[in-house]
Write a protein that holds these residues in place. Structure first.
Motif, short mmCIF file in Angstrom:
data_model
loop_
_atom_site.label_atom_id
_atom_site.label_comp_id
_atom_site.label_asym_id
_atom_site.label_seq_id
_atom_site.Cartn_x
_atom_site.Cartn_y
_atom_site.Cartn_z
N SER A 47 0.99 -1.38 0.15
CA SER A 47 0.03 -0.09 -0.09
C SER A 47 0.80 1.33 0.06
CB SER A 47 -0.96 -0.09 1.24
OG SER A 47 -0.32 0.02 2.36
N ILE A 48 2.04 1.15 0.57
CA ILE A 48 2.90 2.26 0.64
C ILE A 48 3.43 2.65 -0.93
CG2 ILE A 48 5.26 3.20 1.35
CD1 ILE A 48 4.85 1.79 3.89
N THR B 199 1.93 1.48 -3.67
CA THR B 199 1.05 2.09 -4.38
C THR B 199 0.73 3.51 -4.29
OG1 THR B 199 -0.06 -0.24 -4.06
CG2 THR B 199 -1.39 1.36 -4.95
N PHE B 200 0.72 3.86 -3.04
CA PHE B 200 0.26 5.05 -2.66
C PHE B 200 1.37 6.09 -3.58
CE2 PHE B 200 0.80 9.08 -0.26
CZ PHE B 200 -0.79 9.69 -0.56
N LEU B 201 2.59 5.70 -3.18
CA LEU B 201 3.39 6.62 -3.90
C LEU B 201 3.34 6.66 -5.35
CD1 LEU B 201 6.60 5.62 -1.73
CD2 LEU B 201 5.51 7.75 -1.50
#
Lengths: 252, 161
Positions: free
Chosen positions: B10-11, B13-15
């Motif tokens: 998720s980190i 993906t968010f970046l």
């Protein structure tokens, strides 16, 4: 408690596919909305461009309130803006709809075992808020924590000193801040969705009177409020944490 | 039920999403806002400059007006002074003229008086001579008569002068 499809379910590295897919979906929604807003950029904004510019102004005000100087504000603006609207969309997705399918046969490749299926009465969640997942919100919080310390390390001496002065208890904050930062968001959104699920499950009186409907409406209204506020809270805390570690231009 | 995989992915993906959103959504929006801000700032500074210029012009005009007023006042003062001067000189001239006329008249009167007195004396002398000669016709010779005449003339001259 519905089951989720997982990648690498039985290793130390399980990935919740629904959460990641919903993140991508929320990101696409944000991106498409922004593309619509900037489609016909004009010095005299009208319509949707106006709304988005209002959001930018709002973010700028938020950042200015929490950041030590203008330089850091300019640096954080893209991240703060993205975080704010991404979380806003993410939080609302689970309110607008949650989609779950009923599976009768376990799919071991996606981590849906017979045991988990029986636990969730066969429900497998495919569409909900990505922020209703604890690992995801903690991931964002830890990312913010890393960014903050990366900025702090630009001034290593002050960065080292700020752990012990004014109080060594500040080290404790380095653990509790990201933890509460992530868990607050997760808790609010997950609770909202869980209660919606429960209200939807209230059986009809005499088979046709929807007794749960008023409760559901009130809770939906309140959850919408909470979702919006939590997006703001997460973003402003992010600005605050990063601003606290941006030592340039700070008076002390 | 913390999941390491979801956490890390998720980190990431968010970046990725963050990069996409800030590159294709935020940047154009921020650019146009910055552009507008600069535009507005320029407009404001332009307006301020123009206002300053207008103020300067106004001050200039005011100074000019003041100057013109001063000039007019000076001209008026000068004209008034000249008029006064003229009036004074006219009066002085008139006074001189009148004095001259008066003097002339006085001189005339004096002359006339003298003439009249002379004429009167002449007549008195003649009459006296006539009367005296009438009275003294027989007693006085020609020489005595001449002496007496001279005496009378002398005394009359003293009387006149």
């Amino acid at each position: 408690m519905p089951a989720f499809p997982y990648l690498f379910a039985n290793t130390f590295f399980p990935i919740n596919l629904t959460t990641i897919a919903m993140m991508v979906f929320a990101g696409l929604v944000v991106l498409i909305a922004l593309r619509i807003a900037v489609r016909k950029l004009d010095m005299h904004p009208r319509g949707f461009q106006n709304v988005m510019e209002w959001a930018v102004e709002f973010t700028a005000t938020m950042a200015k309130d929490t950041m030590p100087n203008e330089q850091v504000v300019q640096w954080i603006m893209p991240l703060a803006f993205t975080m704010l609207i991404f979380l806003f969309v993410s939080n609302w997705l689970g309110l607008i709809a949650t989609v779950a399918i009923h599976l009768h046969h376990p799919v071991p490749a996606l981590g849906i075992t017979a045991e988990k299926l029986s636990e969730s009465k066969g429900e497998v969640m495919l569409f909900d808020s990505p922020t209703a997942n604890m690992s995801m919100t903690l991931g964002l919080a830890v990312m913010v924590w890393i960014i903050a310390h990366a900025r702090g390390l630009r001034h290593p001496k002050i960065w080292l000193k700020h752990f012990v002065s004014p109080s060594p208890l500040a080290i404790l904050e380095e653990i509790t801040n990201p933890l509460t930062h992530g868990m607050r968001l997760y808790g609010n959104i997950f609770a909202g969705e869980a209660l919606i699920g429960i209200f939807l499950g209230i059986p009809y009186l005499f088979g046709w009177v929807p007794t749960g409907l008023p409760l559901l409406l009130v809770w939906l209204f309140y959850s919408g409020f909470v979702s919006t506020i939590q997006a703001y809270v997460f973003s402003i805390l992010m600005c605050l944490y990063i601003g606290n570690k941006s030592f340039e231009g700070q008076t002390h | 039920m913390f999941e390491t995989g979801t956490f890390v992915v998720s980190i990431v993906t968010f970046l990725i999403l963050f990069w996409l959103i800030q590159r294709f959504g935020f940047k154009p929006l921020a650019n146009i806002m910055e552009q507008r801000r600069l535009h507005v700032e320029k407009q404001i500074s332009d307006a301020e400059q123009q206002r300053a210029e207008a103020e300067k012009l106004l001050a200039e005009q005011r100074a000019l007006l003041e100057q013109a007023r001063q000039d007019a006042r000076n001209l008026l003062d000068a004209a008034r002074a000249r008029a006064d001067e003229q009036a004074r000189s006219i009066i002085a001239e008139a006074q001189a003229e009148s004095q001259r006329l008066l003097d002339e008249a006085r001189q005339l009167i004096e002359r006339e008086r003298t003439e009249a007195l002379n004429a009167a004396l002449q007549q008195v002398a003649e009459i006296t001579v006539e009367l005296t000669s009438k009275l003294l016709r027989n007693h006085v010779s020609e020489t005595v008569h001449k002496e007496m005449l001279q005496e009378a003339e002398k005394q009359l001259g003293e009387l006149v002068c």
